[in-house]
Write a protein that holds these residues in place. Structure first.
Motif, PDB file in Angstrom:
ATOM      1  N   ARG A 104      23.214  45.861 -12.227  1.00 25.23           N
ATOM      2  CA  ARG A 104      21.992  46.320 -11.476  1.00 25.23           C
ATOM      3  C   ARG A 104      21.140  44.865 -11.226  1.00 25.23           C
ATOM      4  N   GLU A 105      20.972  44.208 -12.309  1.00 25.44           N
ATOM      5  CA  GLU A 105      20.201  43.187 -12.212  1.00 25.44           C
ATOM      6  C   GLU A 105      20.830  42.048 -11.397  1.00 25.44           C
ATOM      7  N   ALA A 106      22.165  41.903 -11.401  1.00 23.94           N
ATOM      8  CA  ALA A 106      22.817  41.089 -10.584  1.00 23.94           C
ATOM      9  C   ALA A 106      22.809  41.456  -9.112  1.00 23.94           C
ATOM     10  N   LYS A 107      22.776  42.676  -9.123  1.00 25.43           N
ATOM     11  CA  LYS A 107      22.870  43.298  -7.486  1.00 25.43           C
ATOM     12  C   LYS A 107      21.143  43.093  -6.909  1.00 25.43           C
ATOM     13  N   GLU A 108      20.308  42.967  -7.794  1.00 24.86           N
ATOM     14  CA  GLU A 108      19.052  42.761  -7.275  1.00 24.86           C
ATOM     15  C   GLU A 108      18.857  41.479  -6.938  1.00 24.86           C
ATOM     16  N   ALA A 109      19.353  40.519  -7.928  1.00 25.18           N
ATOM     17  CA  ALA A 109      19.094  39.136  -7.670  1.00 25.18           C
ATOM     18  C   ALA A 109      19.838  38.540  -6.274  1.00 25.18           C
ATOM     19  N   VAL A 110      21.115  39.284  -5.995  1.00 24.02           N
ATOM     20  CA  VAL A 110      21.678  38.902  -4.631  1.00 24.02           C
ATOM     21  C   VAL A 110      20.910  39.480  -3.647  1.00 24.02           C
TER      22      VAL A 110
END
Length: 275
Positions: A251-257
């Motif tokens: 989720r954090e990686a998706k939000e960063a993208v």
């Protein structure tokens, strides 16, 4: 209660004080000298303190006096005595407790023997099997109890007609028999629900209370299975934590993208504005 015939003299028990009274030899804990933990009444040892140390001391005293020890009381109390006896090499004479003692001894052996770590699949299977076993036991008790309850309700509803059809004596015999069976099943069901963590100390364990607590048995059997197999539960909990961590990281990686994409769009928008 621990019962047997008189036998040899016994030696002192560590951690307990001995006092001769009219009822017999009273043993009290050094921590609670004012309260009797158990009393040696000659042919039996009456146990009042249900703590592990008091039960162990009473069993050790019985072993010194008689060799083989026979215990009586509720099923839960006798099971606890059997588990403590198995842990300390004390032989019980009760035929109905031999399986419990063997299982307790096997569990101790397993704990003493190093084993390979449980896999997630093995841990899940252990909890599933234990839960299924507990639910099956409870369901059989409840179904038998409910069947007797319905039979008694039918007898009461048709009270004016039944004595005429069956005869007064036959009707009374049936009612007394089914009433005794229902009372026995009610007691067994209350003990089962209590073992699953339900508070069944309300007056007379009313039928409404049994029905209310019965609705929670699926969740409670799962909780009991988890408490009975802490190693399997630990493996499952660790897997849940791992998956939650993976989901959080994804989720954090998706939000960063998404943030980077928003920043790129904002930068292109600024570049496209006329000066």
């Amino acid at each position: 209660m621990i019962v047997n015939a008189p036998g040899q003299e016994y030696t002192g028990l560590s951690g307990f004080l001995m006092t001769v009274t009219r009822q017999g030899v009273k043993f009290t804990s050094r921590d609670k000298p004012e309260v009797a933990a158990f009393i040696d009444a000659g042919r039996m040892i009456k146990v009042y303190d249900q703590g592990d140390s008091a039960i162990l001391a009473a069993l050790q005293l019985g072993q010194q006096k008689w060799g083989d020890v026979h215990v009586s009381g509720t099923d839960a109390y006798k099971r606890k005595c059997a588990e403590i006896a198995a842990q300390h090499g004390i032989k019980l004479a009760n035929p109905e407790l031999q399986d419990v003692m063997r299982q307790a001894a096997e569990n101790l052996q397993k704990l003493a023997t190093p084993t390979a770590p449980l896999s997630l699949e093995e841990a899940q299977d252990i909890i599933k099997v234990e839960t299924r076993k507990l639910r099956s036991h409870h369901r059989k008790l409840y179904d038998a109890y409910h069947e007797r309850k319905k039979a008694m309700e039918a007898l009461i509803q048709n009270e004016p007609e039944k004595p005429l059809l069956l005869g007064v004596n036959k009707w009374r015999q049936d009612y007394a028999l089914w009433s005794a069976e229902k009372d026995a099943l009610t007691k067994a069901l209350v003990e089962d629900l209590t073992a699953l963590g339900c508070d069944m100390n309300k007056p007379a364990q009313s039928e409404k209370e049994i029905e209310r607590q019965h609705k929670t048995y699926k969740e409670r059997t799962l909780q009991e299975a988890v408490s009975l197999h802490p190693k399997a539960a630990e493996v499952i909990r660790a897997d849940i934590v791992r998956r939650q961590q993976q989901e959080r990281e994804a989720r954090e990686a998706k939000e960063a993208v998404e943030r980077q994409e928003q920043e790129r769009r904002a930068a292109r928008h600024r570049e496209a504005r006329p000066i």
